[in-house]
Write a protein that holds these residues in place. Structure first.
Motif, PDB file in Angstrom:
ATOM      1  N   THR A  13       0.833  -1.196   0.000  1.00 56.29           N
ATOM      2  CA  THR A  13       0.000   0.000   0.000  1.00 56.29           C
ATOM      3  C   THR A  13       0.868   1.246   0.000  1.00 56.29           C
ATOM      4  OG1 THR A  13      -1.625  -1.221   1.289  1.00 56.29           O
ATOM      5  CG2 THR A  13      -1.854   1.181   1.204  1.00 56.29           C
ATOM      6  N   PRO A  14       0.729   2.123  -1.012  1.00 56.95           N
ATOM      7  CA  PRO A  14       1.607   3.296  -1.103  1.00 56.95           C
ATOM      8  C   PRO A  14       1.570   4.159   0.137  1.00 56.95           C
ATOM      9  CG  PRO A  14       0.343   2.997  -3.115  1.00 56.95           C
ATOM     10  CD  PRO A  14      -0.237   2.055  -2.122  1.00 56.95           C
ATOM     11  N   ASN A  15       0.442   4.184   0.841  1.00 61.35           N
ATOM     12  CA  ASN A  15       0.326   5.075   1.994  1.00 61.35           C
ATOM     13  C   ASN A  15       1.364   4.775   3.074  1.00 61.35           C
ATOM     14  OD1 ASN A  15      -1.777   6.389   0.806  1.00 61.35           O
ATOM     15  ND2 ASN A  15      -3.366   5.150   1.800  1.00 61.35           N
ATOM     16  N   ILE A  16       1.820   3.520   3.176  1.00 57.73           N
ATOM     17  CA  ILE A  16       2.768   3.208   4.243  1.00 57.73           C
ATOM     18  C   ILE A  16       4.116   3.881   4.004  1.00 57.73           C
ATOM     19  CG2 ILE A  16       1.659   0.972   4.632  1.00 57.73           C
ATOM     20  CD1 ILE A  16       4.151  -0.330   3.417  1.00 57.73           C
ATOM     21  N   TYR A  17       4.425   4.211   2.749  1.00 54.59           N
ATOM     22  CA  TYR A  17       5.693   4.870   2.454  1.00 54.59           C
ATOM     23  C   TYR A  17       5.583   6.396   2.507  1.00 54.59           C
ATOM     24  CZ  TYR A  17       7.043   0.233   0.892  1.00 54.59           C
ATOM     25  OH  TYR A  17       7.306  -1.118   0.841  1.00 54.59           O
ATOM     26  N   SER A  18       4.379   6.894   2.642  1.00 54.15           N
ATOM     27  CA  SER A  18       4.207   8.343   2.764  1.00 54.15           C
ATOM     28  C   SER A  18       3.953   8.760   4.206  1.00 54.15           C
ATOM     29  CB  SER A  18       3.041   8.807   1.878  1.00 54.15           C
ATOM     30  OG  SER A  18       1.831   8.172   2.272  1.00 54.15           O
ATOM     31  N   ASP A  45       4.262  17.588  -6.815  1.00 55.80           N
ATOM     32  CA  ASP A  45       4.271  18.792  -5.978  1.00 55.80           C
ATOM     33  C   ASP A  45       3.538  18.562  -4.659  1.00 55.80           C
ATOM     34  OD1 ASP A  45       5.188  21.304  -5.531  1.00 55.80           O
ATOM     35  OD2 ASP A  45       3.408  22.289  -6.349  1.00 55.80           O
ATOM     36  N   LEU A  46       3.731  17.333  -4.049  1.00 57.74           N
ATOM     37  CA  LEU A  46       3.023  16.979  -2.835  1.00 57.74           C
ATOM     38  C   LEU A  46       3.690  17.599  -1.619  1.00 57.74           C
ATOM     39  CD1 LEU A  46       2.255  13.183  -3.407  1.00 57.74           C
ATOM     40  CD2 LEU A  46       0.670  15.110  -3.565  1.00 57.74           C
ATOM     41  N   ILE A  47       2.874  17.960  -0.669  1.00 60.66           N
ATOM     42  CA  ILE A  47       3.357  18.418   0.629  1.00 60.66           C
ATOM     43  C   ILE A  47       3.346  17.211   1.555  1.00 60.66           C
ATOM     44  CG2 ILE A  47       3.008  19.976   2.575  1.00 60.66           C
ATOM     45  CD1 ILE A  47       3.780  21.376  -0.016  1.00 60.66           C
ATOM     46  N   ALA A  48       4.485  16.900   2.147  1.00 58.20           N
ATOM     47  CA  ALA A  48       4.604  15.732   3.009  1.00 58.20           C
ATOM     48  C   ALA A  48       4.034  16.015   4.394  1.00 58.20           C
ATOM     49  CB  ALA A  48       6.068  15.302   3.124  1.00 58.20           C
ATOM     50  N   GLU A  49       4.016  14.979   5.229  1.00 58.79           N
ATOM     51  CA  GLU A  49       3.457  15.097   6.577  1.00 58.79           C
ATOM     52  C   GLU A  49       4.177  16.127   7.425  1.00 58.79           C
ATOM     53  OE1 GLU A  49       3.473  11.329   8.462  1.00 58.79           O
ATOM     54  OE2 GLU A  49       1.673  10.594   7.438  1.00 58.79           O
ATOM     55  N   ASP A  50       5.473  16.349   7.159  1.00 62.55           N
ATOM     56  CA  ASP A  50       6.250  17.289   7.973  1.00 62.55           C
ATOM     57  C   ASP A  50       6.175  18.712   7.441  1.00 62.55           C
ATOM     58  OD1 ASP A  50       7.739  17.060   5.685  1.00 62.55           O
ATOM     59  OD2 ASP A  50       9.619  16.517   6.692  1.00 62.55           O
ATOM     60  N   ALA A  51       5.264  18.943   6.444  1.00 60.03           N
ATOM     61  CA  ALA A  51       5.026  20.275   5.860  1.00 60.03           C
ATOM     62  C   ALA A  51       6.105  20.697   4.869  1.00 60.03           C
ATOM     63  CB  ALA A  51       4.855  21.331   6.955  1.00 60.03           C
ATOM     64  N   TRP A  52       7.093  19.868   4.636  1.00 62.55           N
ATOM     65  CA  TRP A  52       8.046  20.113   3.558  1.00 62.55           C
ATOM     66  C   TRP A  52       7.607  19.308   2.352  1.00 62.55           C
ATOM     67  CZ3 TRP A  52      13.860  20.460   5.373  1.00 62.55           C
ATOM     68  CH2 TRP A  52      13.977  21.483   6.324  1.00 62.55           C
ATOM     69  N   ARG A  53       8.222  19.571   1.221  1.00 60.35           N
ATOM     70  CA  ARG A  53       7.841  18.879   0.001  1.00 60.35           C
ATOM     71  C   ARG A  53       8.553  17.515  -0.110  1.00 60.35           C
ATOM     72  NH1 ARG A  53       5.062  22.085  -3.465  1.00 60.35           N
ATOM     73  NH2 ARG A  53       5.100  24.334  -3.064  1.00 60.35           N
ATOM     74  N   SER A  54       7.866  16.543  -0.709  1.00 55.95           N
ATOM     75  CA  SER A  54       8.449  15.219  -0.917  1.00 55.95           C
ATOM     76  C   SER A  54       9.611  15.303  -1.903  1.00 55.95           C
ATOM     77  CB  SER A  54       7.402  14.243  -1.446  1.00 55.95           C
ATOM     78  OG  SER A  54       6.367  14.069  -0.508  1.00 55.95           O
ATOM     79  N   PHE A  55      10.686  14.603  -1.597  1.00 55.17           N
ATOM     80  CA  PHE A  55      11.869  14.626  -2.456  1.00 55.17           C
ATOM     81  C   PHE A  55      11.604  13.786  -3.695  1.00 55.17           C
ATOM     82  CE2 PHE A  55      16.188  14.032  -3.830  1.00 55.17           C
ATOM     83  CZ  PHE A  55      16.819  15.204  -3.421  1.00 55.17           C
ATOM     84  N   PRO A  56      11.978  14.281  -4.888  1.00 53.21           N
ATOM     85  CA  PRO A  56      11.719  13.523  -6.129  1.00 53.21           C
ATOM     86  C   PRO A  56      12.567  12.253  -6.204  1.00 53.21           C
ATOM     87  CG  PRO A  56      13.068  15.445  -6.585  1.00 53.21           C
ATOM     88  CD  PRO A  56      12.620  15.581  -5.156  1.00 53.21           C
ATOM     89  N   GLN A  57      12.010  11.243  -6.861  1.00 53.46           N
ATOM     90  CA  GLN A  57      12.738   9.988  -7.021  1.00 53.46           C
ATOM     91  C   GLN A  57      13.851  10.088  -8.051  1.00 53.46           C
ATOM     92  OE1 GLN A  57      10.177   6.675  -7.640  1.00 53.46           O
ATOM     93  NE2 GLN A  57       8.968   7.039  -5.790  1.00 53.46           N
ATOM     94  N   VAL A  58      13.733  11.029  -8.984  1.00 53.72           N
ATOM     95  CA  VAL A  58      14.811  11.281  -9.955  1.00 53.72           C
ATOM     96  C   VAL A  58      14.944  12.782 -10.100  1.00 53.72           C
ATOM     97  CG1 VAL A  58      15.605  11.020 -12.321  1.00 53.72           C
ATOM     98  CG2 VAL A  58      14.411   9.137 -11.208  1.00 53.72           C
ATOM     99  N   THR A  84      12.320  14.730   2.522  1.00 58.77           N
ATOM    100  CA  THR A  84      11.572  15.939   2.168  1.00 58.77           C
ATOM    101  C   THR A  84      12.571  17.079   2.066  1.00 58.77           C
ATOM    102  OG1 THR A  84      11.148  16.477   4.495  1.00 58.77           O
ATOM    103  CG2 THR A  84       9.506  15.122   3.366  1.00 58.77           C
ATOM    104  N   TYR A  85      12.177  18.174   1.378  1.00 56.29           N
ATOM    105  CA  TYR A  85      13.135  19.253   1.172  1.00 56.29           C
ATOM    106  C   TYR A  85      12.467  20.592   1.344  1.00 56.29           C
ATOM    107  CZ  TYR A  85      11.151  20.205  -3.449  1.00 56.29           C
ATOM    108  OH  TYR A  85      10.302  20.539  -4.470  1.00 56.29           O
ATOM    109  N   SER A  86      13.325  21.583   1.554  1.00 51.37           N
ATOM    110  CA  SER A  86      12.879  22.970   1.654  1.00 51.37           C
ATOM    111  C   SER A  86      14.039  23.864   1.269  1.00 51.37           C
ATOM    112  CB  SER A  86      12.405  23.281   3.075  1.00 51.37           C
ATOM    113  OG  SER A  86      12.065  24.651   3.195  1.00 51.37           O
TER     114      SER A  86
END
Length: 1149
Positions: A13-18, A45-58, A84-86
């Motif tokens: 389930t993808p949610n476990i990795y987010s 352009d997703l905002i992660a749980e920590d309020a920073w943006r998810s880091f791209p896979q490539v 995540t990044y900022s």
């Protein structure tokens, strides 16, 4: 910067990795950027749980010289981490938060463990690099500036420079609560540290369960949670796995701290614990007895009886009727003896009175072990594939103790000393068969065997023959007589409670028959006992006192040392340790058949990475060692026990002038070889291919330091020197080489022109100078040519000649000068004949084509006398040992014993002394010899031998023989412990030396006497030459420097010759120890020592006075009643056993 769509490779389930809360927040990495990157976006352009943006896979279009961005992208893509990044626009930085994803993530369905092997390898490498860059500053995690100028890192990059020896010496001391009260059957009171060790061993045996997996080290996140990392594979888990604990381990307490008594305490403390049946996957194994097997009708017993039915459904082996109450009691006592006092004398008498003792002992517990089915064949299929019946394995509460051959008698003495007769011991003799398996399993608590005797049993290992459909039909509750198998050792028919291997570092070699057989045995608990688990694990110098430590400079203390690289000797030590853990102790996961190289791959190899160990690699080794080793730190032992102060000194001596000539002759040989070969090619002695020749040369030089080497190639040496000089002229050599060759020629000629030196070369003896001998007597007894006699400024005689002279005069004290001289001529002729015989025998060995005449009557007579003398020595030692053993036994019963050597009749001694005073040789005195080392040893023994006993070690048996000749001459009682004596003689020597006051010195060949022996009656140790291997020297010293030593100081002396490689070896060894540097395997492999030998230096003839002056009378004559002694004499006080008396033996004119 832009992103690309990546094919999803994970099915969970993808949610476990987010969900970042499931991961470990490791810290932040900051990347500097040159200009704003407004187009940098994450996945959709997703905002992660920590309020920073998810880091791209490539990531595309962002240049990072360190490769950190690409590594993060790879690790994110393959689910090793989440990120995540900022942007920190104020400081023009890209901040990346890193979260560690555990491999055991809930809901991942195990897919994180099924990643491609190449992905895992690359991910492991990337994680190692990334973790060293992750900053754990909380302010940086919040996107602000770092709060400290000294950053902290998720994995500290600071070097861990601990060596294997450092780890070993710093292992935590046992923390188990010490056993209270006296252990039943133990005579001796234990120190508290010994009680802690015993309690720890009992806990490991009786409460094994599982332990925290030693291959994983903790890693703490910013939120305080802890995950666990395996540094070799970088596998990271959220929960620390557990692994089965070893029921046993390595008892590696410091040398001399009482490991033997600890093992005996362990045995006594668990005396009535019975081994449980070996666990089986395909069957349940129930403890049975003959009574239960034949009479009980319970379901488990019926199931066990069914194992004998086989394919042909045989009739069940059952006796008529039901068990009686007495039979039920007999069964219960044997299968669950713990807590039942059936071994107490009162209970045994009661059982004998009711005629139940013999039936009880005959009712031996056992279990049935059916053959293991092929893999993947279980249940009904497994039963269908059975081709042979079960084997009967007897259950025992006994311990097998395997000891080095020379320690078997000493272990027996230690048991007698420390244990009461509650402990039943079988001392297995080398030439006797073992009892039947039921007897071994029942009638003994300890089976004490030598390693060689154990290896004899290894030849009988056909365990397949134990499987049978036949059922024992011996009479119920009678001793079984059908268990013996000719081709199967009884040791393989028993489920043993415990196997103990003393000096168990030998178990490190897995391919020996000894090791293979020990693995075939069914053993519940296994212990290795050793003070040095591997060659370089020496421990600290317990009781040696502390060295003065100087404070470091402030600048020096602030400097960070580079990462230490582990060296080859440590790899060999780890290999041996791995074999102990995996092949003897059967420690998981190293003993796993699916991962046979687990120790090498996960523990050893990571330590030898080109850049040094990765953080955590050394911690894994520490945890592995701590999980199996029982060892106190030195400071914890010294807080309870104060050993004697260890006074270790090196005495530098000059060579005797005669020995200087021989030494310089060998130096000339080295010089000629170096110059003539131009120090290159294979002709050069120091060429890598000439290792064996170089070692032989060094051995010859070492011998010269103590006794001269017979040299018969002088003409050839001179010719070679002159040819080297001619060749040097032809090729226009260097002035240094000309000087070297000219000195070589000078020293060769100097030896050739000295008739006394040449005379010494003809005899294999260390000659002694003598005073007060009539010239006519001397000329016939010395055996020198007339020119040598006239040239020599002093009288020189061999110890054998002086001993023979004393013997002949003692037998006929009124002999005239002429008669004594005639005896001398006969002695010299006999010696000459014997030397000729040896020369011919040597020729016979070299060439079988030459016809060698038989030895003449004189030679056979000489050999007969040698054998007679050796037998007399054995008889004397046996008498003394018998008395010593009687004294030891009487010590426990309060009886008194008499001395073993009856006093000589005073009247006959007085008459004999009076006649000897009239002899022409009565005033002969023995002076210094041609060996300065021998003189020093003799002086020490004469000076301190009355109060202290000596151990004298040498690597050379010949050296010990020369010392023995001198001790015989000077009437010093000694014993010799070397390879020339069989095992039984060596064992008897130890007992005799320890318990007898007659023998003051024990001569030990280093390779036989350095390990395992307990020789605390001695307090002085002399090494005849420096010992290069530090572990061997330490072991040798610990024979006396241990618990039980009653002296306040133990004196250790190492003898070395000035200005030779021995002096260099001592200095080099000291420097390596102080700096904790690697020792070469051999002294000639050490660059410093090799360079010294490679550049020969000629010694001058010493002009200073000798360090010691020997002056001993040839005859032991008491002072006449009417006159006082003319000069003070050395006195040897010989004490006899209790009550203590002193017999003074003085040397007088």
């Amino acid at each position: 910067m832009a992103t690309m769509q990546v094919k999803r490779v994970f099915k969970a389930t993808p949610n476990i990795y987010s969900s970042l809360k499931n991961f470990l927040p490791a810290g932040t990495i900051a990347f500097n950027i040159d200009s704003p990157l407004n187009s940098f976006t994450g996945d959709n352009d997703l905002i992660a749980e920590d309020a920073w943006r998810s880091f791209p896979q490539v990531v595309v279009g962002f240049r990072d010289e360190t490769g950190g961005i690409d590594s993060i992208s790879f690790l994110v893509r393959h689910r090793f981490i989440a990120a995540t990044y900022s942007f920190d626009t104020a400081h023009r930085r890209l901040l990346v938060r890193v979260y560690v994803i555990p491999w055991d993530l809930a809901g991942s369905r195990g897919e994180l463990r099924e990643r491609d092997e190449n992905v895992v390898l690359k991910g492991s490498k990337s994680l190692k690099q990334l973790f060293l860059r992750i900053n754990t500053d909380p302010s940086l995690w919040e996107g602000r500036s770092a709060s400290s100028s000294s950053p902290g890192y998720f994995i500290s990059p600071n070097p861990d420079n601990r060596s294997l020896l450092d780890i070993y010496n710093a292992l935590p001391s046992p923390s188990a609560t010490p056993t209270k009260g006296r252990i039943p059957g133990l005579r001796t009171n234990l120190y508290n540290y010994q009680r802690r060790s015993v309690a720890t061993m009992i806990a490991r045996e009786t409460n094994p369960g599982t332990i925290e997996h030693p291959l994983y080290v903790p890693m703490k996140g910013l939120d305080g949670r802890v995950f666990y990392m395996q540094p070799a594979t970088m596998e990271i888990l959220s929960e620390l796995p557990r692994v089965s604990a070893v029921r046993g381990g390595i008892l590696c307490e410091e040398l001399g701290t009482g490991k033997t008594i600890m093992i005996l305490s362990l045995i006594l403390g668990t005396l009535n614990q019975l081994a449980a049946p070996e666990e089986g996957i395909h069957e349940e194994r129930v403890p049975l007895t003959n009574v239960a097997f034949r009479r009980f009708q319970t379901a488990p017993v019926i199931s066990e009886r069914a194992k004998f039915s086989g394919r042909k459904k045989r009739k069940e082996p059952i006796d008529a009727g039901f068990p009686s109450l007495a039979e039920i009691i007999l069964h219960k006592i044997r299968v669950a003896p713990e807590g039942i006092p059936w071994r107490e004398p009162e209970e045994q008498e009661r059982l004998e009175r009711h005629r139940m003792w013999k039936p009880l002992m005959a009712n031996v517990p056992f279990y049935l072990h059916t053959p293991d089915p092929p893999e993947a064949a279980y249940g009904r299929r497994a039963r269908q594939q059975e081709t042979s019946g079960p084997k009967v394995m007897y259950l025992s509460s006994a311990t097998i103790v395997i000891v080095p051959d020379n320690l078997r008698r000493q272990w027996a003495n230690e048991i007698l000393k420390h244990c009461t007769d509650l402990l039943r011991v079988l001392l297995v003799e080398d030439n006797r068969e073992l009892p039947e398996a039921p007897v071994l399993a029942t009638y003994y608590d300890v089976i004490l065997m030598s390693q060689s005797r154990f290896s004899q049993e290894a030849k009988k290992k056909n365990v397949e023959n134990l499987h049978s459909w036949n059922i024992c039909d011996c009479k119920l509750l009678r001793r079984c007589k059908c268990s013996r198998r000719k081709d199967v050792s009884p040791l393989l028919q028993i489920r043993w409670k415990r196997l103990v291997v003393d000096e168990g570092h030998n178990t490190a070699e897995k391919r020996t028959e000894y090791a293979i057989f020990s693995n075939l045995m069914s053993v519940e608990r296994r212990w290795i006992v050793t003070g040095t688990p591997t060659t370089n694990l020496l421990g600290l110098s317990f009781g040696a006192g502390s060295e003065l430590m100087y404070p470091e400079d402030e600048e020096e203390a602030m400097q960070i040392e580079p990462q230490r690289l582990w060296h080859g000797d440590e790899r060999d030590d780890l290999r041996k340790l791995g074999h102990m853990l995996s092949h003897f102790l059967l420690m998981m996961p190293f003993a796993s058949k699916s991962e046979p190289k687990a120790f090498t791959n996960l523990v050893a190899n990571p330590l030898f990475a080109p850049s040094g160990p990765y953080p955590g690699d050394i911690d894994v080794l520490v945890q592995v060692m701590a999980s199996v080793m029982v060892r106190h730190r030195i400071e914890d032992v010294e807080s309870e026990v104060t050993l004697a102060l260890l006074d270790h000194k090196t005495v530098l001596l000059d060579l005797d002038p005669m020995a200087v000539k021989t030494y310089n002759l060998i130096q000339a040989t080295i010089a000629v070889n170096a110059v003539d070969s131009e120090r290159m090619h294979q002709d050069y002695l120091f060429h890598p291919r000439n290792t064996s020749h170089l070692q032989a040369l060094v051995a010859n030089i070492s011998n010269v330091m103590f006794w001269h080497v017979v040299d018969s190639g002088l003409d050839e040496r001179l010719t070679n020197s002159q040819l080297a000089l001619e060749n040097l002229n032809k090729r226009n050599g260097t002035p240094e080489d000309f000087e070297l060759i000219q000195q070589s020629i000078y020293h060769v000629r100097s030896a050739m022109d000295d008739p006394v030196w040449l005379a010494l070369q003809n005899q294999y003896n260390i000659f002694r100078r003598v005073d007060n001998m009539h010239p006519s007597i001397y000329s016939t007894w010395c055996g020198f040519a007339e020119l040598a006699q006239k040239t020599s400024p002093v009288m020189l005689l061999s110890p054998t000649a002086l001993t023979e002279l004393r013997k002949s005069v003692t037998q006929r004290p009124l002999s005239s000068i002429h008669q004594i001289s005639e005896n001398g001529r006969m002695y010299v002729e006999k010696e000459h004949a014997y030397r000729e015989y040896l020369r011919l025998q040597d020729r016979k060995k070299k060439s079988t084509r030459e016809k060698v005449p038989e030895s003449d009557r004189q030679t056979r007579s000489y050999e007969s006398e040698v054998r007679k003398k050796a037998q007399e020595k054995k008889d004397e030692m046996k008498r003394e040992m018998d008395v010593a053993l009687a004294r030891l036994n009487a010590a426990f019963s309060g009886e008194e014993t008499t001395s073993g050597t009856p006093p000589k009749d005073a009247a006959s001694r007085t008459v004999q002394s009076a006649m000897l005073r009239l002899s022409p040789v009565a005033n002969v005195r023995i002076r210094n010899s041609t060996s300065t080392k021998l003189d020093y040893i003799l002086h020490e023994v004469l000076t301190y031998g009355a109060e202290d006993k000596f151990l004298i070690f040498s690597e050379s048996a010949a050296t010990l023989s020369f010392i023995a000749e001198t001790f015989d001459l000077c009437r010093i009682k000694y014993l010799s412990f070397s390879g020339q004596h069989d095992r039984e003689e060596r064992q008897s020597m130890i007992t005799t030396f320890e318990t007898s006051d007659l023998y003051r010195v024990l001569l030990l060949e280093l390779k036989y006497g350095a390990r395992g022996l307990n020789l605390v009656s001695a307090s002085r140790v002399i090494f005849c030459e420096p010992v290069w291997k530090a572990d061997v020297e330490s072991q040798a010293i610990k024979r006396v420097h241990r618990i039980g030593q009653t002296r306040t100081v133990v004196h250790v002396t190492t003898l070395a010759i000035k200005s030779t490689f021995e002096e260099v070896m001592v200095a080099r060894s000291k420097a390596l120890r102080e700096n904790k540097q690697e020792f070469a395997k051999a002294a000639t492999d050490d660059r410093t020592i090799r360079d010294f030998i490679e550049h020969p230096v000629f010694l001058p003839v010493p002009t200073e006075a000798r360090l010691v002056d020997i002056d001993v009378p040839l005859f032991d004559l008491p002072s006449p009643p009417s006159a006082a002694p003319q000069r003070p004499q050395p006195v040897i006080e010989i004490t006899s056993g209790p009550p203590r008396k002193r017999l003074k033996v003085s040397f007088a004119d």
